[in-house]
Scaffold this motif. Sequence first.
Motif, PDB file in Angstrom:
ATOM      1  N   ILE A 213       0.835  -1.088  -0.033  1.00 15.96           N
ATOM      2  CA  ILE A 213       0.085   0.010  -0.095  1.00 15.96           C
ATOM      3  C   ILE A 213       0.856   1.319  -0.101  1.00 15.96           C
ATOM      4  CG2 ILE A 213      -1.579   1.379   1.444  1.00 15.96           C
ATOM      5  CD1 ILE A 213      -2.707  -1.135   2.307  1.00 15.96           C
ATOM      6  N   LYS A 214       0.600   2.099  -0.996  1.00 14.15           N
ATOM      7  CA  LYS A 214       1.235   3.512  -1.141  1.00 14.15           C
ATOM      8  C   LYS A 214       2.881   3.470  -1.367  1.00 14.15           C
ATOM      9  CE  LYS A 214      -1.488   6.053   2.077  1.00 14.15           C
ATOM     10  NZ  LYS A 214      -1.639   6.785   3.441  1.00 14.15           N
ATOM     11  N   ILE A 215       3.230   2.088  -1.855  1.00 15.20           N
ATOM     12  CA  ILE A 215       4.551   1.723  -2.339  1.00 15.20           C
ATOM     13  C   ILE A 215       4.588   0.978  -3.756  1.00 15.20           C
ATOM     14  CG2 ILE A 215       6.810   0.412  -1.712  1.00 15.20           C
ATOM     15  CD1 ILE A 215       6.176   0.973   1.239  1.00 15.20           C
ATOM     16  N   ASN A 216       5.269   1.842  -4.620  1.00 12.01           N
ATOM     17  CA  ASN A 216       5.250   0.869  -5.904  1.00 12.01           C
ATOM     18  C   ASN A 216       6.747   0.588  -6.382  1.00 12.01           C
ATOM     19  OD1 ASN A 216       2.543   1.672  -6.410  1.00 12.01           O
ATOM     20  ND2 ASN A 216       3.373   3.714  -6.996  1.00 12.01           N
ATOM     21  N   ASP A 217       7.890   0.748  -5.792  1.00 13.37           N
ATOM     22  CA  ASP A 217       8.948   0.609  -6.065  1.00 13.37           C
ATOM     23  C   ASP A 217       9.314  -0.798  -5.060  1.00 13.37           C
ATOM     24  OD1 ASP A 217      11.644   0.941  -7.151  1.00 13.37           O
ATOM     25  OD2 ASP A 217      12.393   0.528  -5.201  1.00 13.37           O
ATOM     26  N   LEU A 218       9.836  -2.042  -6.120  1.00 14.71           N
ATOM     27  CA  LEU A 218      10.163  -3.166  -5.436  1.00 14.71           C
ATOM     28  C   LEU A 218      11.111  -3.170  -4.269  1.00 14.71           C
ATOM     29  CD1 LEU A 218       9.253  -6.148  -5.268  1.00 14.71           C
ATOM     30  CD2 LEU A 218      10.985  -6.379  -6.949  1.00 14.71           C
ATOM     31  N   THR A 219      11.970  -2.468  -4.286  1.00 13.20           N
ATOM     32  CA  THR A 219      13.253  -2.207  -3.287  1.00 13.20           C
ATOM     33  C   THR A 219      12.663  -1.554  -1.978  1.00 13.20           C
ATOM     34  OG1 THR A 219      15.011  -2.067  -5.060  1.00 13.20           O
ATOM     35  CG2 THR A 219      15.260  -1.396  -2.608  1.00 13.20           C
ATOM     36  N   GLU A 220      11.752  -0.557  -2.241  1.00 14.58           N
ATOM     37  CA  GLU A 220      11.170   0.302  -0.948  1.00 14.58           C
ATOM     38  C   GLU A 220       9.961  -0.955  -0.448  1.00 14.58           C
ATOM     39  OE1 GLU A 220       9.550   3.759  -2.079  1.00 14.58           O
ATOM     40  OE2 GLU A 220      11.496   4.586  -2.881  1.00 14.58           O
ATOM     41  N   GLU A 221       9.340  -1.567  -1.231  1.00 17.45           N
ATOM     42  CA  GLU A 221       8.411  -2.642  -0.944  1.00 17.45           C
ATOM     43  C   GLU A 221       8.966  -3.722  -0.025  1.00 17.45           C
ATOM     44  OE1 GLU A 221       4.882  -5.770  -2.543  1.00 17.45           O
ATOM     45  OE2 GLU A 221       6.066  -4.224  -3.961  1.00 17.45           O
ATOM     46  N   ALA A 222      10.220  -4.190  -0.487  1.00 16.16           N
ATOM     47  CA  ALA A 222      11.186  -5.073   0.200  1.00 16.16           C
ATOM     48  C   ALA A 222      11.409  -4.456   1.744  1.00 16.16           C
ATOM     49  CB  ALA A 222      12.215  -5.563  -0.280  1.00 16.16           C
ATOM     50  N   ASN A 223      11.822  -3.133   1.876  1.00 15.03           N
ATOM     51  CA  ASN A 223      12.122  -2.890   3.207  1.00 15.03           C
ATOM     52  C   ASN A 223      10.875  -2.478   4.133  1.00 15.03           C
ATOM     53  OD1 ASN A 223      14.822  -2.444   2.196  1.00 15.03           O
ATOM     54  ND2 ASN A 223      14.578  -0.303   1.555  1.00 15.03           N
ATOM     55  N   GLN A 224       9.775  -2.229   3.300  1.00 16.62           N
ATOM     56  CA  GLN A 224       8.615  -2.127   4.152  1.00 16.62           C
ATOM     57  C   GLN A 224       8.176  -3.508   4.547  1.00 16.62           C
ATOM     58  OE1 GLN A 224       7.263   0.547   5.340  1.00 16.62           O
ATOM     59  NE2 GLN A 224       5.246  -0.571   6.122  1.00 16.62           N
ATOM     60  N   PHE A 225       8.298  -4.576   3.814  1.00 17.16           N
ATOM     61  CA  PHE A 225       7.699  -5.747   4.126  1.00 17.16           C
ATOM     62  C   PHE A 225       8.644  -6.244   5.312  1.00 17.16           C
ATOM     63  CE2 PHE A 225       8.619 -10.560   3.295  1.00 17.16           C
ATOM     64  CZ  PHE A 225       7.519 -10.751   3.559  1.00 17.16           C
ATOM     65  N   LYS A 226      10.098  -6.247   5.355  1.00 16.06           N
ATOM     66  CA  LYS A 226      10.892  -6.569   6.436  1.00 16.06           C
ATOM     67  C   LYS A 226      10.356  -5.971   7.575  1.00 16.06           C
ATOM     68  CE  LYS A 226      14.741  -4.715   7.229  1.00 16.06           C
ATOM     69  NZ  LYS A 226      14.788  -4.358   8.880  1.00 16.06           N
ATOM     70  N   ASN A 227       9.895  -4.625   7.813  1.00 14.91           N
ATOM     71  CA  ASN A 227       9.481  -3.980   8.782  1.00 14.91           C
ATOM     72  C   ASN A 227       7.976  -4.497   9.190  1.00 14.91           C
ATOM     73  OD1 ASN A 227      11.424  -2.105   8.740  1.00 14.91           O
ATOM     74  ND2 ASN A 227      10.503  -0.657   7.473  1.00 14.91           N
ATOM     75  N   GLU A 228       7.208  -4.853   8.385  1.00 16.60           N
ATOM     76  CA  GLU A 228       6.006  -5.717   8.615  1.00 16.60           C
ATOM     77  C   GLU A 228       6.255  -6.753   9.262  1.00 16.60           C
ATOM     78  OE1 GLU A 228       2.832  -4.322   8.656  1.00 16.60           O
ATOM     79  OE2 GLU A 228       3.074  -2.468   7.380  1.00 16.60           O
ATOM     80  N   VAL A 229       7.151  -7.704   9.012  1.00 15.71           N
ATOM     81  CA  VAL A 229       7.463  -8.899   9.466  1.00 15.71           C
ATOM     82  C   VAL A 229       7.978  -8.714  10.829  1.00 15.71           C
ATOM     83  CG1 VAL A 229       9.068 -10.906   9.347  1.00 15.71           C
ATOM     84  CG2 VAL A 229       8.203 -10.097   7.229  1.00 15.71           C
ATOM     85  N   GLU A 230       8.798  -7.610  11.215  1.00 12.32           N
ATOM     86  CA  GLU A 230       9.157  -7.422  12.484  1.00 12.32           C
ATOM     87  C   GLU A 230       7.956  -7.048  13.381  1.00 12.32           C
ATOM     88  OE1 GLU A 230      11.856  -4.109  12.433  1.00 12.32           O
ATOM     89  OE2 GLU A 230      13.301  -5.047  10.875  1.00 12.32           O
ATOM     90  N   THR A 231       6.981  -6.297  12.882  1.00 10.45           N
ATOM     91  CA  THR A 231       5.787  -6.065  13.555  1.00 10.45           C
ATOM     92  C   THR A 231       4.748  -7.420  14.028  1.00 10.45           C
ATOM     93  OG1 THR A 231       5.791  -3.753  12.710  1.00 10.45           O
ATOM     94  CG2 THR A 231       3.632  -4.635  13.881  1.00 10.45           C
ATOM     95  N   TRP A 232       4.751  -7.981  12.744  1.00 11.42           N
ATOM     96  CA  TRP A 232       4.164  -9.347  13.098  1.00 11.42           C
ATOM     97  C   TRP A 232       4.785 -10.280  14.161  1.00 11.42           C
ATOM     98  CZ3 TRP A 232       5.917 -14.369  10.167  1.00 11.42           C
ATOM     99  CH2 TRP A 232       5.130 -15.246  10.308  1.00 11.42           C
ATOM    100  N   PHE A 233       6.314 -10.310  14.226  1.00 13.16           N
ATOM    101  CA  PHE A 233       7.016 -11.254  15.247  1.00 13.16           C
ATOM    102  C   PHE A 233       6.707 -10.413  16.783  1.00 13.16           C
ATOM    103  CE2 PHE A 233      10.808 -11.735  17.639  1.00 13.16           C
ATOM    104  CZ  PHE A 233      10.843 -12.977  17.649  1.00 13.16           C
ATOM    105  N   ASP A 234       6.811  -9.115  16.658  1.00  7.67           N
ATOM    106  CA  ASP A 234       6.535  -8.461  18.047  1.00  7.67           C
ATOM    107  C   ASP A 234       5.223  -8.707  18.814  1.00  7.67           C
ATOM    108  OD1 ASP A 234       9.264  -7.276  18.330  1.00  7.67           O
ATOM    109  OD2 ASP A 234       8.507  -5.702  17.185  1.00  7.67           O
ATOM    110  N   ARG A 235       4.223  -8.618  17.855  1.00 11.57           N
ATOM    111  CA  ARG A 235       2.939  -8.964  18.332  1.00 11.57           C
ATOM    112  C   ARG A 235       2.616 -10.291  18.736  1.00 11.57           C
ATOM    113  NH1 ARG A 235      -0.508  -5.667  13.472  1.00 11.57           N
ATOM    114  NH2 ARG A 235      -0.135  -3.616  14.407  1.00 11.57           N
ATOM    115  N   SER A 236       3.154 -11.133  18.141  1.00 11.16           N
ATOM    116  CA  SER A 236       3.280 -12.496  18.454  1.00 11.16           C
ATOM    117  C   SER A 236       4.149 -12.831  19.564  1.00 11.16           C
ATOM    118  CB  SER A 236       3.783 -13.626  17.059  1.00 11.16           C
ATOM    119  OG  SER A 236       3.803 -15.004  17.656  1.00 11.16           O
ATOM    120  N   MET A 237       5.154 -12.306  19.887  1.00 11.64           N
ATOM    121  CA  MET A 237       5.918 -12.485  21.002  1.00 11.64           C
ATOM    122  C   MET A 237       5.316 -11.587  22.261  1.00 11.64           C
ATOM    123  SD  MET A 237       8.268 -14.519  20.309  1.00 11.64           S
ATOM    124  CE  MET A 237       7.203 -15.296  19.295  1.00 11.64           C
TER     125      MET A 237
END
Length: 394
Positions: A213-237
């Motif tokens: 969402i709001k990101i079109n470049d694949l490189t920027e999307e990969a960075n945002q994806f990593k941040n989302e995975v971190e959030t996913w992990f934090d909530r689970s922990m």
Amino acid sequence: MNLPVVVDVTLGLVFIYLILSLLASEIQELIATLLQWRAKHLKNSIELLLAGGSESEDSDIIKAKNLVQQLYSDPLINTLNQEAKNKVEKQLREGRKNIDKKKALGEKQSGPSYLPSETFAISLLDALKIPQLINYVKHPSDESQTNLHMILASYKELKIGINDPSSESYKKIKQVYGDFDQNFIDFVNNDLPDYVPNNLITSLSVIAKRSRIKINDLTEEANQFKNEVETWFDRSMDRASGVYKRNAKGTAILIGISVAILTNTDTFHLVKRLSRDSVIRSTITQSASEQTNYITDPEARKEIERLLGNASVPIGWQNINQQFESLDNKDSKNGNFSLITIWEGIKLICGWILSGLAIAMGAPFWFDILNKIINVRNAGPKPTAYTKDQPSQK
């Protein structure tokens, strides 16, 4: 009893609970360290996270365990594993490892007790070879509309479809990666892991769609994806931490009751002795009022233990005769000996349980209560100095 005596009795009772809570906390911490409860709970929580929950299929749970084993071999996570250096703890831990190795030969027997979300995200994406797959994308532009969601959607079909040009999966792969070469085929066949749970790819696909969402470049999307995975992990922990605390509270109750029995800490007997013996009461209240740093200062705890020993605090098995003082000859002659014995025994057991539950509340809880009682017992805050608010003399 008048009000000052009631306050002093309460202060003494809370102070004794505090000292025994410190002892119970140290015992629980020692057991948790030797048995690696935190490390095991963290590993099990990560396995459930990657498998998609405890109700996942057995195949996904097995794949998740294999994937976690690979994650724990990653240098970023492996360097977080710092075992205790104490000689006794080290020997006990080595003995436990030897037993565990007989149960699960080849598995990593130790692990970190805490894992940063950034480290987890980097290690997971690297284990799944997501960054390498992004590098193989031929046209990571807006025109091709290639995104992480498409990469993950075709992830499970790569090994099957890439070797079968006539399949639909092959066409789907070409749509994402273009005209791939032999290097890409070798990478997929040899480097992509086989033990990836289906639920994990589904979860990551949802996260990838959210990060686009709001990101079109694949490189920027990969960075945002990593941040989302971190959030996913934090909530689970966070949820896993709540489960660990509930389990630890149950263990604390068992340890608290055990400490109460071993030290013969009967709450009913404590209240009776503190209310009757002014010497013990004054000694304990004085010690409680003077010492306020015993949670963090080991020397202060030793001094308090010495003072309590000299004051003959009503805990310990030397007080068992006083706890059964109702069993006199007069009652035994009247035939009430058995009933009184049963009643005193029940009261003693209830006193142990009550003390054990109080000990399980933890030292911080009783420390806070103790400070409040001391503030009530004291005359109040020191008055402001008379000269402070006076105008200066010239």
